[in-house]
Design a protein around this motif. Sequence first.
Motif, PDB file in Angstrom:
ATOM      1  N   UNK A 250       0.954   1.132  11.634  1.00 42.92           N
ATOM      2  CA  UNK A 250       0.458   0.198  10.631  1.00 42.92           C
ATOM      3  C   UNK A 250       1.316  -1.064  10.603  1.00 42.92           C
ATOM      4  N   UNK A 251       0.826  -2.070   9.888  1.00 42.53           N
ATOM      5  CA  UNK A 251       1.559  -3.332   9.787  1.00 42.53           C
ATOM      6  C   UNK A 251       1.272  -3.988   8.450  1.00 42.53           C
ATOM      7  N   UNK A 252       2.186  -4.845   8.053  1.00 41.78           N
ATOM      8  CA  UNK A 252       2.003  -5.721   6.904  1.00 41.78           C
ATOM      9  C   UNK A 252       2.515  -7.105   7.283  1.00 41.78           C
ATOM     10  N   UNK A 253       1.940  -8.125   6.629  1.00 41.79           N
ATOM     11  CA  UNK A 253       2.417  -9.493   6.788  1.00 41.79           C
ATOM     12  C   UNK A 253       3.156  -9.902   5.512  1.00 41.79           C
TER      13      UNK A 253
ATOM     14  N   UNK B 174       4.605   4.946  12.235  1.00 38.06           N
ATOM     15  CA  UNK B 174       5.569   3.894  11.899  1.00 38.06           C
ATOM     16  C   UNK B 174       4.840   2.651  11.389  1.00 38.06           C
ATOM     17  N   UNK B 175       5.624   1.731  10.823  1.00 34.72           N
ATOM     18  CA  UNK B 175       5.071   0.463  10.351  1.00 34.72           C
ATOM     19  C   UNK B 175       5.954  -0.686  10.811  1.00 34.72           C
ATOM     20  N   UNK B 176       5.313  -1.789  11.146  1.00 30.87           N
ATOM     21  CA  UNK B 176       6.010  -3.000  11.532  1.00 30.87           C
ATOM     22  C   UNK B 176       5.627  -4.108  10.558  1.00 30.87           C
ATOM     23  N   UNK B 177       6.592  -4.943  10.178  1.00 30.15           N
ATOM     24  CA  UNK B 177       6.348  -6.072   9.282  1.00 30.15           C
ATOM     25  C   UNK B 177       6.502  -7.362  10.064  1.00 30.15           C
ATOM     26  N   UNK B 178       5.574  -8.284   9.839  1.00 33.37           N
ATOM     27  CA  UNK B 178       5.587  -9.571  10.532  1.00 33.37           C
ATOM     28  C   UNK B 178       5.430 -10.693   9.527  1.00 33.37           C
TER      29      UNK B 178
END
Length: 412
Positions: free
Chosen positions: A133-136, A107-111
């Motif tokens: 994973x993540x993205x800003x 999964x991916x989380x966005x912040x």
Amino acid sequence: MADMKKIIPAHSVTHLIHHPYQPPGEFDSPQPGVFKASTVYFPNVAAMRQREWKNKSGYTYGLHGTPTSYLLEERLCALEGGLQCVLVPSGLAALSTVALALLKTGDEVLLPDNAYGPNKALAEGELKSFGITHQFYDPLNAADLADRINDRTRLVWLEAPGSVSMEFPDLLALTRICKDNNVLCALDNTWGAGLAFKPFDLLGDGTLGVDISAHALTKYPSGGGDVLMGSVMTRDPALHLKIKLCHMRLGLGVAANDVEAVLRSLPSIGIRYKTQDETGRALAAWFQLQPQCAQVLHPAFPESPGHEHWRSLCEISGKTGLAAGLFSVMLSPQYAQSQVDAFCDHLKLFKIGYSWGGPVSLVVPYDIGAMRQAWPTHLKSGTLVRFSTGLETAADLIDDLQQSLLANLPLS
């Protein structure tokens, strides 16, 4: 056969443990009683097997709730407009509980890039090690969020305003983007506290709201600077059950005396929030007149990034908008970090310390360049200092600021 429950033990020590006296139940007072328990008694085995804690219809074990914790959860729901709530040991625990309940490998989380630092560190640390994973994204550019959402995105964090630099995003647009893409959105609602706006009813007509509100009760609900606690709130029963089961499996709980402290402070949150808001505005307005100050960052001020978004959210239905007691200033780049540090050190009433919402005003200098992916274009150059107003009078705080400016940040 004799009823063993009515037999008086022969030894006094046993007797005092199993004494039959029960105080009468008809008692009421301004402050609720405090129930402390790990073990919870059942009248019989059948009751033990039938009692349910997930819907608050009964008590099974102290970790799953007592009358004291249930009461605080329900009062917090009344404050923020939620239907279900769980209590956790800190605001950061509220953020991590949401992530652990809803995200899995792949999964991916966005912040937002201006999110609370420890939440970004959680994404960069533990979540990354779990294969999440993540993205800003740029919080002031809704299109940037829309472009980053993909088929692996499961959670989007929102923050209004942003941590430290106080930009106010277009929360309405960001929430709509999440809804349109069928992605859960969670709001760190510590600043708003259920008073500046309602997270589950952003427009005031019941048509738009976030899925989850995370709240650091350490701040305004506690109000004393002496309690660590957080909450996670929802309106969707199925979503709440996911969070509550994760909460149970992680073994998260809060101390009854800490719950008592928040319950005692909660009735005055509206008065304290408004007073600290007024003091913060007075100090921010004073800073606007000081030549040492390059920029004031306060959502209620027209020059502050995202002010129009604050107005559209917090001044709906003609009401006067609230804006908490938190603001930042960008001091002129002509001053070295050592001079800014000396300015903070020389303050008498402002104490150097993290957190906010307590009775004592606080100050902390920050290195924004190290906290962002790149220097935000809407911020002027300089050194940022964040202030949290307490319950002191604005005049006394301004006098304190004045004496330290004169002593440490001379005009060239």
